[in-house]
Design a protein around this motif. Structure first.
Motif, PDB file in Angstrom:
ATOM      1  N   THR A  42      -7.316  -5.254   0.921  1.00  0.00           N
ATOM      2  CA  THR A  42      -7.174  -4.560  -0.200  1.00  0.00           C
ATOM      3  C   THR A  42      -6.074  -5.424  -1.231  1.00  0.00           C
ATOM      4  OG1 THR A  42      -7.170  -2.476   0.765  1.00  0.00           O
ATOM      5  CG2 THR A  42      -5.701  -2.450  -1.031  1.00  0.00           C
ATOM      6  N   TYR A  43      -6.290  -5.438  -2.393  1.00  0.00           N
ATOM      7  CA  TYR A  43      -5.351  -6.536  -3.561  1.00  0.00           C
ATOM      8  C   TYR A  43      -4.924  -5.613  -4.442  1.00  0.00           C
ATOM      9  CZ  TYR A  43      -9.515  -6.625  -6.417  1.00  0.00           C
ATOM     10  OH  TYR A  43     -10.583  -6.118  -7.197  1.00  0.00           O
ATOM     11  N   GLY A  44      -3.882  -6.184  -5.292  1.00  0.00           N
ATOM     12  CA  GLY A  44      -3.745  -5.586  -6.658  1.00  0.00           C
ATOM     13  C   GLY A  44      -2.241  -6.027  -6.780  1.00  0.00           C
ATOM     14  N   PRO A  45      -1.744  -5.371  -8.007  1.00  0.00           N
ATOM     15  CA  PRO A  45      -0.236  -5.704  -8.331  1.00  0.00           C
ATOM     16  C   PRO A  45       0.500  -5.206  -7.291  1.00  0.00           C
ATOM     17  CG  PRO A  45      -1.542  -4.809 -10.209  1.00  0.00           C
ATOM     18  CD  PRO A  45      -2.459  -4.911  -8.919  1.00  0.00           C
ATOM     19  N   ARG A  46       1.769  -6.006  -6.927  1.00  0.00           N
ATOM     20  CA  ARG A  46       2.767  -5.581  -6.105  1.00  0.00           C
ATOM     21  C   ARG A  46       2.596  -6.473  -4.642  1.00  0.00           C
ATOM     22  NH1 ARG A  46       3.156   1.104  -6.579  1.00  0.00           N
ATOM     23  NH2 ARG A  46       3.473   0.864  -8.639  1.00  0.00           N
ATOM     24  N   MET A  47       1.432  -7.197  -4.637  1.00  0.00           N
ATOM     25  CA  MET A  47       1.412  -8.143  -3.607  1.00  0.00           C
ATOM     26  C   MET A  47       2.451  -9.265  -3.744  1.00  0.00           C
ATOM     27  SD  MET A  47      -2.692  -8.476  -2.919  1.00  0.00           S
ATOM     28  CE  MET A  47      -2.656  -8.847  -1.193  1.00  0.00           C
ATOM     29  N   ARG A  48       2.952  -9.804  -2.882  1.00  0.00           N
ATOM     30  CA  ARG A  48       3.985 -10.872  -3.019  1.00  0.00           C
ATOM     31  C   ARG A  48       3.180 -12.190  -3.091  1.00  0.00           C
ATOM     32  NH1 ARG A  48       6.557 -11.110   2.059  1.00  0.00           N
ATOM     33  NH2 ARG A  48       4.719  -9.603   2.692  1.00  0.00           N
ATOM     34  N   PRO A  49       3.710 -13.046  -4.112  1.00  0.00           N
ATOM     35  CA  PRO A  49       2.878 -14.279  -4.423  1.00  0.00           C
ATOM     36  C   PRO A  49       2.782 -15.169  -3.172  1.00  0.00           C
ATOM     37  CG  PRO A  49       4.685 -13.911  -6.022  1.00  0.00           C
ATOM     38  CD  PRO A  49       4.817 -12.814  -5.038  1.00  0.00           C
ATOM     39  N   HIS A  50       3.800 -15.163  -2.249  1.00  0.00           N
ATOM     40  CA  HIS A  50       3.761 -16.010  -1.106  1.00  0.00           C
ATOM     41  C   HIS A  50       3.529 -15.320   0.107  1.00  0.00           C
ATOM     42  CE1 HIS A  50       5.078 -19.513  -3.127  1.00  0.00           C
ATOM     43  NE2 HIS A  50       5.981 -18.780  -3.916  1.00  0.00           N
ATOM     44  N   GLY A  52       8.579  -5.203   2.909  1.00  0.00           N
ATOM     45  CA  GLY A  52       8.510  -4.466   1.663  1.00  0.00           C
ATOM     46  C   GLY A  52      10.012  -4.470   1.099  1.00  0.00           C
ATOM     47  N   SER A  53      10.067  -3.992  -0.103  1.00  0.00           N
ATOM     48  CA  SER A  53      11.190  -3.972  -0.978  1.00  0.00           C
ATOM     49  C   SER A  53      11.411  -2.700  -1.485  1.00  0.00           C
ATOM     50  CB  SER A  53      11.271  -5.067  -1.995  1.00  0.00           C
ATOM     51  OG  SER A  53      11.907  -4.956  -2.613  1.00  0.00           O
ATOM     52  N   PRO A  54      12.744  -2.323  -1.811  1.00  0.00           N
ATOM     53  CA  PRO A  54      13.036  -1.048  -2.769  1.00  0.00           C
ATOM     54  C   PRO A  54      12.445  -1.197  -4.211  1.00  0.00           C
ATOM     55  CG  PRO A  54      15.058  -1.740  -1.516  1.00  0.00           C
ATOM     56  CD  PRO A  54      13.804  -2.882  -1.238  1.00  0.00           C
ATOM     57  N   ASP A  55      12.067  -2.597  -4.448  1.00  0.00           N
ATOM     58  CA  ASP A  55      11.798  -2.725  -5.863  1.00  0.00           C
ATOM     59  C   ASP A  55      10.293  -2.105  -5.881  1.00  0.00           C
ATOM     60  OD1 ASP A  55      13.968  -4.290  -6.314  1.00  0.00           O
ATOM     61  OD2 ASP A  55      12.917  -6.146  -5.973  1.00  0.00           O
ATOM     62  N   ASN A  56       9.468  -2.111  -4.896  1.00  0.00           N
ATOM     63  CA  ASN A  56       8.239  -1.452  -4.964  1.00  0.00           C
ATOM     64  C   ASN A  56       8.218   0.001  -5.377  1.00  0.00           C
ATOM     65  OD1 ASN A  56       6.820  -3.759  -4.555  1.00  0.00           O
ATOM     66  ND2 ASN A  56       6.959  -3.595  -2.511  1.00  0.00           N
ATOM     67  N   VAL A  57       9.417   0.753  -4.858  1.00  0.00           N
ATOM     68  CA  VAL A  57       9.391   1.974  -5.281  1.00  0.00           C
ATOM     69  C   VAL A  57      10.879   2.300  -6.422  1.00  0.00           C
ATOM     70  CG1 VAL A  57       8.457   2.889  -3.187  1.00  0.00           C
ATOM     71  CG2 VAL A  57      10.662   2.588  -3.090  1.00  0.00           C
ATOM     72  N   ALA A  58      11.139   1.472  -6.965  1.00  0.00           N
ATOM     73  CA  ALA A  58      12.289   1.474  -7.840  1.00  0.00           C
ATOM     74  C   ALA A  58      11.813   2.680  -8.757  1.00  0.00           C
ATOM     75  CB  ALA A  58      12.725   0.402  -8.570  1.00  0.00           C
ATOM     76  N   LEU A 113       0.790  -1.344   0.057  1.00  0.00           N
ATOM     77  CA  LEU A 113      -0.099  -0.120   0.028  1.00  0.00           C
ATOM     78  C   LEU A 113       0.805   1.193   0.006  1.00  0.00           C
ATOM     79  CD1 LEU A 113      -2.868  -0.772   2.522  1.00  0.00           C
ATOM     80  CD2 LEU A 113      -2.922  -0.341   0.212  1.00  0.00           C
ATOM     81  N   GLY A 114       1.936   1.251   0.890  1.00  0.00           N
ATOM     82  CA  GLY A 114       2.869   2.572   0.928  1.00  0.00           C
ATOM     83  C   GLY A 114       3.369   2.892  -0.416  1.00  0.00           C
ATOM     84  N   SER A 115       3.809   1.867  -1.446  1.00  0.00           N
ATOM     85  CA  SER A 115       4.249   2.279  -2.636  1.00  0.00           C
ATOM     86  C   SER A 115       3.514   2.879  -3.487  1.00  0.00           C
ATOM     87  CB  SER A 115       4.792   1.110  -3.198  1.00  0.00           C
ATOM     88  OG  SER A 115       3.768   0.277  -3.553  1.00  0.00           O
ATOM     89  N   TYR A 116       2.083   2.802  -3.373  1.00  0.00           N
ATOM     90  CA  TYR A 116       1.127   3.469  -4.254  1.00  0.00           C
ATOM     91  C   TYR A 116       0.858   4.723  -3.459  1.00  0.00           C
ATOM     92  CZ  TYR A 116      -0.226  -0.886  -6.942  1.00  0.00           C
ATOM     93  OH  TYR A 116      -0.007  -1.819  -7.734  1.00  0.00           O
TER      94      TYR A 116
END
Ligand code: NAD
Length: 321
Positions: free
Chosen positions: A178-186, A39-45, A15-18
């Motif tokens: 809440t759901y959407g892209p950037r959720m982690r598959p696992h 979380g990961s820096p990838d989400n805000v790369a 959520l934070g990245s959005y």
């Protein structure tokens, strides 16, 4: 009023990245603080080259310092999926208590508006349906989920105390699934799990008999609701979610249909204290914030499935030998 300079704790999470992205788009300078626990820096790369965005590695449970003016603090740091908070129980309690204390301290020091990411989990296994903000909840304080539920209940109480004792301009949003892209598959939440299983042809594992319900909200809707709260001076708490309710079995069948998968549905044990029903009453958000969810589940799930399909096809396969 729209903020000029905002701190987003947990900004490298889902959520934070959005939130960081939307704030930057709106012309707000953003300082994203995260310790990358879940979380990961990838989400805000994609924001990294932007001069209005700064990523700071920081554990909110320790010393927090930000130089310069800040007029908005969005406190989103916390593990949020059951798999994550059961793996990190003490960290979850610490970020909900000490982390919230430090984020509130920052907002007080800067004279900023503060918005707490609370959750529908404060209602526990609800005895009232749908849930209105005036419902006090039904939470087992020593059950496995309590590390998250009680941390958020404490965070709400602390936020209210800062408002009453220090006059801090606070708001509390109770976010529903809440759901959407950037959720982690696992990450263990139902939607990424079902999508991953459907796309890879594995059995789709539904807990219990699948009659338990959830209300799922697409991420862009949730983010607009949170920003409407940030722009207001409303203290809340206010529910942010999509009131359309579906059973877990319906969700599994919908995802199977949308992916065109022939995965069988398998029923597995239901986790302890898993809520039987969950649906927000969002009339307060509509009247105070002029906000309501817009994206239908079919649309949101289709977009999420496309993202997961791309993501999973990028995952390197193990090479034998
Ligand atoms: P997430 O796990 O993707 O993001 C949480 C972020 O907080 C991660 O980037 C993590 O590294 C960071 N974090 C955790 N502990 C930290 C610490 N001590 N210091 C600094 N950063 C820390 O989860 P999410 O789904 O994006 O949830 C974000 C917030 O929204 C959480 O507070 C969660 O409780 C709340 N929420 C989410 C949902 C949902 O459906 N996603 C529903 C209700 C509430």
């Amino acid at each position: 009023m729209e903020a000029r300079r905002a701190v987003v704790t947990g900004g490298a999470g889902f959520l934070g990245s959005y939130l960081c992205e939307r704030l930057v788009e709106r012309g707000t300078e953003v300082i994203c603080m995260d310790n990358f626990l879940t979380g990961s820096p990838d989400n805000v790369a994609h924001l990294m080259g932007n001069s209005a965005f700064r990523l700071v590695e920081c554990d909110l449970t320790g010393f927090v310092h930000v130089s310069g003016d800040v007029d908005l603090v969005l406190h989103f740091a916390s593990a949020a999926s059951p798999v994550d908070y059961l793996r990190h129980p003490i960290e979850t309690l610490k970020v909900g208590s000490l982390g919230t204390l430090h984020a509130l301290g920052l907002a007080r020091e800067k004279g900023a508006r503060f918005v707490l990411a609370s959750t529908s989990e404060v209602y526990g296994d609800p005895l009232e349906h749908p849930q209105k903000e005036g419902y006090w909840g039904n939470v087992n304080p020593v059950g496995p989920r309590s590390v998250y539920d009680e941390a958020k209940r404490f965070a709400e109480s602390l936020t209210t105390a800062y408002r009453n004792s220090h006059g801090t301009d606070t708001g509390i949003v109770r976010i529903f699934n809440t759901y959407g892209p950037r959720m982690r598959p696992h990450d263990g939440r139902a939607i990424p799990t079902f999508i991953r299983q459907a796309l890879s042809g594995e059995p789709i594992t539904v807990t219990g008999d699948g009659t338990q319900t959830r209300s799922i909200c697409y991420v862009t809707d949730t983010v607009e609701g949170i920003l409407a709260m940030a722009d207001s001076d409303f203290e809340g708490p206010v529910n942010i979610g999509n009131p359309a309710e579906l059973t877990m079995l319906e969700l599994a069948e919908t995802i199977r249909g949308l992916t065109g998968s022939s995965s069988p549905i398998e029923f597995i044990d239901r986790p302890a204290d898993d809520p039987a029903v969950r649906r927000p009453d969002t009339s307060l958000a509509a009247s105070r914030l002029g906000w309501k969810a817009q994206v239908e589940a079919g649309d949101g799930l289709r977009r999420t499935i496309e993202w997961f399909a791309d993501k999973l096809s990028e995952t390197p396969k193990a090479v034998a030998g």
